[in-house]
Design a protein around this motif. Sequence first.
Motif, short mmCIF file in Angstrom:
data_model
loop_
_atom_site.label_atom_id
_atom_site.label_comp_id
_atom_site.label_asym_id
_atom_site.label_seq_id
_atom_site.Cartn_x
_atom_site.Cartn_y
_atom_site.Cartn_z
N GLY A 268 -4.10 1.56 -2.69
CA GLY A 268 -2.98 2.49 -2.85
C GLY A 268 -2.97 3.13 -4.22
N LEU A 269 -3.30 2.36 -5.25
CA LEU A 269 -3.33 2.88 -6.61
C LEU A 269 -4.42 3.94 -6.77
CD1 LEU A 269 -2.07 2.53 -9.44
CD2 LEU A 269 -3.84 0.83 -9.92
N ILE A 270 -5.59 3.65 -6.25
CA ILE A 270 -6.71 4.60 -6.34
C ILE A 270 -6.39 5.90 -5.61
CG2 ILE A 270 -9.11 5.00 -5.67
CD1 ILE A 270 -9.59 1.98 -6.12
N VAL B 110 -3.21 -8.47 0.24
CA VAL B 110 -2.23 -7.70 -0.51
C VAL B 110 -2.80 -7.19 -1.83
CG1 VAL B 110 -1.22 -9.69 -1.73
CG2 VAL B 110 0.19 -7.67 -1.27
N LEU B 111 -3.71 -7.93 -2.43
CA LEU B 111 -4.33 -7.49 -3.68
C LEU B 111 -5.17 -6.23 -3.46
CD1 LEU B 111 -5.48 -10.96 -5.07
CD2 LEU B 111 -3.40 -9.70 -5.62
N TYR B 112 -5.92 -6.20 -2.39
CA TYR B 112 -6.78 -5.06 -2.10
C TYR B 112 -5.95 -3.87 -1.61
CZ TYR B 112 -10.08 -8.88 -2.42
OH TYR B 112 -10.78 -9.96 -2.87
N ASN C 129 -3.46 7.09 -4.89
CA ASN C 129 -2.37 7.77 -5.61
C ASN C 129 -2.93 8.59 -6.76
OD1 ASN C 129 -0.15 8.38 -7.38
ND2 ASN C 129 1.03 6.78 -6.40
N ILE C 130 -3.83 8.00 -7.52
CA ILE C 130 -4.43 8.69 -8.67
C ILE C 130 -5.17 9.96 -8.23
CG2 ILE C 130 -6.22 8.48 -10.46
CD1 ILE C 130 -5.44 5.52 -10.69
N PHE C 131 -5.81 9.91 -7.08
CA PHE C 131 -6.56 11.06 -6.58
C PHE C 131 -5.70 12.03 -5.77
CE2 PHE C 131 -10.12 8.23 -7.53
CZ PHE C 131 -11.04 9.13 -8.09
N GLY C 132 -4.38 11.76 -5.71
CA GLY C 132 -3.46 12.70 -5.09
C GLY C 132 -3.38 12.64 -3.58
N PHE C 133 -3.84 11.58 -2.98
CA PHE C 133 -3.77 11.45 -1.52
C PHE C 133 -2.32 11.24 -1.08
CE2 PHE C 133 -3.68 8.89 2.35
CZ PHE C 133 -4.52 9.62 3.18
N LYS C 134 -1.92 11.91 -0.01
CA LYS C 134 -0.57 11.77 0.52
C LYS C 134 -0.63 11.17 1.93
CE LYS C 134 1.40 13.71 -3.02
NZ LYS C 134 2.25 12.91 -3.95
N MET C 135 0.35 10.33 2.21
CA MET C 135 0.44 9.74 3.55
C MET C 135 0.72 10.82 4.59
SD MET C 135 0.33 6.97 5.39
CE MET C 135 0.50 5.64 4.18
N PRO C 136 -0.03 10.89 5.67
CA PRO C 136 0.25 11.87 6.72
C PRO C 136 1.68 11.73 7.23
CG PRO C 136 -1.88 10.84 7.07
CD PRO C 136 -1.24 10.09 5.94
N PHE D 131 0.83 -1.20 0.00
CA PHE D 131 0.00 0.00 0.00
C PHE D 131 0.87 1.26 0.00
CE2 PHE D 131 -1.96 3.39 2.53
CZ PHE D 131 -3.09 3.65 1.76
N ASN D 132 1.88 1.31 0.86
CA ASN D 132 2.74 2.49 0.96
C ASN D 132 3.50 2.75 -0.34
OD1 ASN D 132 2.07 3.18 3.59
ND2 ASN D 132 3.67 1.88 4.48
N ALA D 133 4.05 1.70 -0.93
CA ALA D 133 4.82 1.87 -2.16
C ALA D 133 3.93 2.34 -3.31
CB ALA D 133 5.51 0.56 -2.54
N THR D 134 2.76 1.76 -3.41
CA THR D 134 1.83 2.14 -4.48
C THR D 134 1.35 3.57 -4.30
OG1 THR D 134 1.08 -0.15 -4.52
CG2 THR D 134 -0.25 1.45 -5.71
N LEU D 135 1.18 3.99 -3.08
CA LEU D 135 0.68 5.33 -2.79
C LEU D 135 1.73 6.40 -3.09
CD1 LEU D 135 -1.57 7.12 -1.52
CD2 LEU D 135 -0.47 6.72 0.70
N ASN D 136 3.02 6.11 -2.86
CA ASN D 136 4.05 7.14 -2.90
C ASN D 136 4.77 7.28 -4.24
OD1 ASN D 136 3.64 7.78 -0.18
ND2 ASN D 136 5.01 6.15 0.50
N VAL D 137 4.71 6.29 -5.11
CA VAL D 137 5.47 6.36 -6.35
C VAL D 137 4.82 7.33 -7.33
CG1 VAL D 137 4.26 4.54 -7.63
CG2 VAL D 137 6.71 4.93 -8.02
#
Length: 307
Positions: free
Chosen positions: A169-171, A162-164, A173-180, A49-55
């Motif tokens: 994370g991909l969704i 892990v699939l979910y 990321n696309i909408f621009g969400f950043k990890m606090p 989740f973290n990797a998909t969100l941040n790349v």
Amino acid sequence: MSVFLTLLGKIIPLYFSILLGLFSTVFLKCDKESIAKILLFILAPIIVFNATLNVKLEASVIFLPIFFFLLSTIIAFISLSFFKKIYQDNTSNLLAFSTATGNTGNIGIPLAILFLEPSIVDVFIFTVLASLLYQNSVGYYITAKGNFTAKQSFIKVIKLPVLYAFLLGLILNIFGFKMPEIFLDYSDYLKGAYAILGMMFLGMGMEKIKTNGAFDKRFIFYSLFIKFVIWPVLILIFIYIDKNYLNFLNKDFHLLMFIFSIVPLAGNTVTVATLLDVKPEKISLAVFISTLVSLFYIPMMVYLYTS
């Protein structure tokens, strides 16, 4: 020589973790199955989740995990059809699963830090998603198929978080969400926990190495040959085609792909084999031997590639 000594210094702590895992099982009687569940159902989804969100999502970056996921899947099913002619039990499933992936996390990421630019290291970590997704979907299915029906295997796959975690994370990321920011250090701690527990679990799987036919010379030969010969040859062929005809990836991405291809067998295969009770002792020995061989194999291959 300096490159070899630097790499050796990176890998030695991994071997120490393996020994700690063996000690914890033999002398402390720790439960391997519980550790396997923590790795597969808690730590792996969070890391994905973290990797998909941040790349930073770009065409060339997205291409890499898709390419390696598809390559792993192709290798797995071709190997399965071949090994079923050699093994009459679920050893063929385990061998096909394990040779189609590698230790891109615990060993691959330190290698990436050593040989790649910092910005490319982030891409490498994102590409590691290909291994995690393969191991927890297609690879899990192939291994489970050795003991379960197709329907039962499919049900086990769709239950893997892990699939979910990847999709979420991909969704985001696309909408621009950043990890606090308060969670950034915590995510680094989780990566460290995943690496240490993963290598310790490899050592825990060595407990029964002398029983149940763990030392299978054919199994070890096939696994090492596919991982250390077939994998880099296939990647070198693709790099040659891309350099001369496609021009889609740059030289840094080519080196990333090559490093991805020369890592040893994945410790996570032991996790899956344990959960599904598909000869975990046999794959533990093969993984350990491949990790030992990689100590000398990896610096030699990187030297030959970059020279």
